[in-house]
Motif scaffolding. Structure first.
Motif, short mmCIF file in Angstrom:
data_model
loop_
_atom_site.label_atom_id
_atom_site.label_comp_id
_atom_site.label_asym_id
_atom_site.label_seq_id
_atom_site.Cartn_x
_atom_site.Cartn_y
_atom_site.Cartn_z
N PHE A 121 -0.69 2.62 9.66
CA PHE A 121 -0.10 1.35 10.15
C PHE A 121 -1.10 0.81 11.12
O PHE A 121 -1.43 -0.29 11.29
CB PHE A 121 0.94 1.49 10.97
N VAL A 122 -1.69 1.74 12.03
CA VAL A 122 -2.86 1.19 12.96
C VAL A 122 -3.90 0.74 12.14
O VAL A 122 -4.36 -0.42 12.61
CB VAL A 122 -2.98 2.12 14.03
N GLY A 123 -4.17 1.18 11.26
CA GLY A 123 -5.32 0.71 10.35
C GLY A 123 -4.98 -0.43 9.68
O GLY A 123 -6.15 -1.58 9.61
N ILE A 124 -3.84 -0.65 9.24
CA ILE A 124 -3.37 -1.91 8.49
C ILE A 124 -3.65 -3.24 9.71
O ILE A 124 -4.14 -4.12 9.40
CB ILE A 124 -2.24 -1.83 8.17
N VAL A 125 -3.10 -2.84 10.81
CA VAL A 125 -3.34 -4.00 11.93
C VAL A 125 -4.55 -4.22 12.25
O VAL A 125 -4.92 -5.55 12.58
CB VAL A 125 -2.41 -3.55 12.97
N ARG A 126 -5.35 -3.34 12.43
CA ARG A 126 -6.91 -3.63 12.73
C ARG A 126 -7.70 -4.10 11.71
O ARG A 126 -8.80 -4.41 11.85
CB ARG A 126 -7.48 -2.34 13.26
N GLY A 127 -6.96 -4.29 10.50
CA GLY A 127 -7.82 -4.84 9.14
C GLY A 127 -8.39 -4.05 8.46
O GLY A 127 -9.30 -4.38 7.64
N ARG A 128 -8.13 -2.68 8.48
CA ARG A 128 -8.76 -1.69 7.46
C ARG A 128 -8.42 -1.84 6.25
O ARG A 128 -7.33 -2.14 5.89
CB ARG A 128 -8.48 -0.27 8.26
N SER A 129 -9.37 -1.97 5.33
CA SER A 129 -9.06 -2.22 3.81
C SER A 129 -8.43 -0.96 3.37
O SER A 129 -8.42 0.18 3.72
CB SER A 129 -10.32 -2.62 3.13
N ALA A 130 -7.72 -1.35 2.18
CA ALA A 130 -7.11 -0.08 1.43
C ALA A 130 -8.10 0.98 0.88
O ALA A 130 -7.66 2.05 0.91
CB ALA A 130 -6.40 -0.57 0.20
N ALA B 72 -16.00 2.74 10.47
CA ALA B 72 -15.85 1.97 11.52
C ALA B 72 -14.95 0.88 11.40
O ALA B 72 -14.60 0.65 10.26
CB ALA B 72 -17.50 1.32 11.48
N GLU B 73 -14.37 0.59 12.42
CA GLU B 73 -13.23 -0.48 12.53
C GLU B 73 -14.08 -1.84 12.65
O GLU B 73 -14.76 -2.05 13.11
CB GLU B 73 -12.46 -0.29 13.72
N PRO B 74 -13.20 -2.75 11.91
CA PRO B 74 -13.75 -4.15 12.09
C PRO B 74 -13.68 -4.72 13.50
O PRO B 74 -12.82 -4.18 14.52
CB PRO B 74 -12.60 -5.09 11.27
N ARG C 142 0.83 -1.10 0.03
CA ARG C 142 -0.04 0.11 0.07
C ARG C 142 0.78 1.29 0.08
O ARG C 142 0.59 2.19 -0.63
CB ARG C 142 -0.90 0.19 1.31
N LEU C 143 2.06 1.15 0.75
CA LEU C 143 2.75 2.50 0.86
C LEU C 143 4.32 2.09 0.42
O LEU C 143 4.99 2.25 1.24
CB LEU C 143 2.79 2.94 2.43
N PRO C 144 4.53 1.81 -0.78
CA PRO C 144 5.90 1.36 -1.04
C PRO C 144 7.07 2.49 -1.06
O PRO C 144 8.17 2.42 -0.99
CB PRO C 144 5.83 0.83 -2.90
#
Length: 319
Positions: free
Chosen positions: A263-272, A279-281, A121-123
């Motif tokens: 990064f927090v969003g990635i760990v919590r499963g937020r889609s791209a 809302a968070e999963p 996502r963030l290369p």
């Protein structure tokens, strides 16, 4: 008095001046050559060429140990100024490096999945993954050595923000031929007669397991640590009725950045494609939200048949 014009050094390339400075500071050709990682003969040749070009001796001939001449001392001051000026100019004209993020993790945590998603996502933003000793999980955040860290709770929540992620299964590690190894799950009662080795310091887990292998007994630790330091002469079994350890993602309280939130969003499963404010999963252990029941389409009742009068036959239609 020497008529040496020190400004003549301005036309000399900086690589040769750096070699001269190395010898002038060490006052030892062999040590300077080693520091520069070049042959001593190449360094001596550079100094000879420099003296011929400047028309003066920069080192006292035959002096042991090596000594700077008066002209050499003047050249050293000038060379340092030129090198500093060049380095400053390079820093000012160097484009800013893309913002990066440093993420720490304590033993037993695997971060490869999130690192892979980040790279997809963030290369353009480097992600630096840093292994952290269990005993330093708070100090690395406090001292700014990492931006976020996967930690084991508890931590000081007055200085850090944290989101719990998952619980770790506690296991008892015993020798392979221990009677407890035959059990699928071990209870505290099963351990009543066992020598319990101190496994509180997870950074010393290797030594703890070596002690169990050598003298027996049992060590209770998170399953991830037992797996990390797996030994063929030991086995681990889940322990019932024992407190779980918990892994969380933590960062210094009050800090905020777009990369940290990503990064927090990635760990919590937020889609791209999801918005940051969406809302968070659900997290582990949360009850899933109930979906509203779908409304059934109304069933259209057939029209009632008209009653036929008794004693009268319906009229027959003509052909």
């Amino acid at each position: 008095m020497s008529d040496f014009d020190v400004t003549a050094a301005d036309s000399i390339d900086l690589d040769r001046l750096r070699r001269f400075v190395a010898v002038a500071e060490e006052l030892h050709f062999a040590r300077a050559a080693k520091a520069l990682r070049i042959p001593r003969q190449a360094l001596s040749a550079t100094v000879i060429e420099l003296e011929e070009e400047l028309g003066t001796r920069v080192f006292v001939p035959g002096a042991s140990p090596t000594q700077l001449s008066d002209d050499g001392a003047a050249l050293l001051a000038r060379a340092r100024d030129l090198i500093r000026a060049r380095e400053q100019a390079e820093r000012e004209h160097k484009p800013d490096a893309p913002a990066s993020l440093r993420v720490g993790f304590v033993p037993g945590v695997t971060v490869s999945k999130w690192a892979r998603i980040w790279g997809e996502r963030l290369p353009e933003h480097p992600l630096e993954i840093v292994g952290v000793a269990q005993g330093e999980q708070e100090s690395v955040l406090r001292e700014g050595r990492v931006d976020l860290c996967f930690v084991r709770l508890p931590i000081d929540r007055t200085t850090t923000s944290a989101i719990p992620l998952w619980q770790e299964t506690p296991v008892a590690v015993v020798q392979k031929d221990d009677a407890l190894s035959l059990l699928a799950t071990i209870s505290p009662a099963d351990l009543a007669d066992e020598t319990i080795q101190d496994a509180a310091d997870l950074d010393q887990a290797v030594d703890t397991l070596a002690l169990v292998a050598a003298v027996g007994g049992a060590a209770i630790m998170p399953q991830s640590i037992a797996r990390l330091h797996h030994r063929r002469d030991l086995v681990y079994r889940p322990v019932s009725d024992t407190e779980f350890t918990e892994i969380a993602l933590a960062w210094p309280a009050g800090t905020d950045s777009e990369l940290l939130e990503e990064f927090v969003g990635i760990v919590r499963g937020r889609s791209a494609n999801s918005s940051r404010g969406g809302a968070e999963p659900q997290q582990r252990g949360e009850a899933p939200a109930r979906k509203p029941a779908a409304k059934k389409p109304a069933v259209k009742k057939p029209a009632p048949k008209k009653p036929v009068a008794r004693g009268r036959k319906p009229a027959r239609r003509g052909r």
